[in-house]
Scaffold this motif. Structure first.
Motif, mmCIF file in Angstrom:
data_model
loop_
_atom_site.group_PDB
_atom_site.id
_atom_site.type_symbol
_atom_site.label_atom_id
_atom_site.label_comp_id
_atom_site.label_asym_id
_atom_site.label_seq_id
_atom_site.Cartn_x
_atom_site.Cartn_y
_atom_site.Cartn_z
ATOM 1 N N ARG A 62 0.824 -1.219 0.000
ATOM 2 C CA ARG A 62 0.000 0.000 0.000
ATOM 3 C C ARG A 62 0.857 1.268 0.000
ATOM 4 N N THR A 63 1.922 1.301 0.801
ATOM 5 C CA THR A 63 2.774 2.486 0.893
ATOM 6 C C THR A 63 3.407 2.813 -0.453
ATOM 7 N N MET A 64 3.934 1.797 -1.122
ATOM 8 C CA MET A 64 4.588 2.001 -2.415
ATOM 9 C C MET A 64 3.544 2.366 -3.477
ATOM 10 N N ALA A 65 2.385 1.732 -3.438
ATOM 11 C CA ALA A 65 1.327 2.018 -4.422
ATOM 12 C C ALA A 65 0.814 3.456 -4.270
ATOM 13 N N ASN A 66 0.862 3.998 -3.068
ATOM 14 C CA ASN A 66 0.417 5.384 -2.856
ATOM 15 C C ASN A 66 1.357 6.386 -3.501
ATOM 16 N N ARG A 67 2.566 5.996 -3.865
ATOM 17 C CA ARG A 67 3.522 6.893 -4.518
ATOM 18 C C ARG A 67 3.275 6.993 -6.031
ATOM 19 N N VAL A 68 2.465 6.070 -6.563
ATOM 20 C CA VAL A 68 2.159 6.067 -7.992
ATOM 21 C C VAL A 68 0.834 6.797 -8.190
ATOM 22 N N MET A 69 0.873 7.900 -8.925
ATOM 23 C CA MET A 69 -0.324 8.709 -9.133
ATOM 24 C C MET A 69 -0.920 8.443 -10.513
#
Length: 70
Positions: A62-69
Motif C-alpha cells: 500500500r505504501t509504495m502504491a500510494n507513490r504512484v499517481m
C-alpha cells in the motif's frame, strides 16, 4: 490525480506521476512503473495490490502504491 490504491480491481489506468525520493522512483521505474505507461489492477488484498505491468504481474504494498499517481 489520485494514488494507484484508489483504482478498482480490473481497471486499467495510466500512470501520471511517481512521487518519493530518487531511490524509490528509480526502483519503481525498474519494475516498469513509468509515466504514461498503463497498469491493470488484478487484485487487491488489505490495500496491497497485484498489478499487471506489460507482461508481468507485480505485487506492491500500500505504501509504495500510494507513490504512484494516476
Amino acid at each position: 490525480m489520485m494514488p494507484l490504491t484508489m483504482a478498482k480491481t480490473g481497471e486499467t489506468v495510466t500512470i501520471r506521476k511517481i512521487t518519493g525520493r530518487d531511490e524509490v522512483r528509480q526502483h519503481l521505474a525498474e519494475l516498469g512503473f513509468v509515466v504514461d505507461s498503463d497498469v491493470t489492477v488484478v487484485n487487491e488484498v488489505a490495500g496491497n495490490l497485484i498489478l499487471q505491468v506489460k507482461d508481468s504481474r507485480i505485487a506492491l504494498g500500500r505504501t509504495m502504491a500510494n507513490r504512484v499517481m494516476i
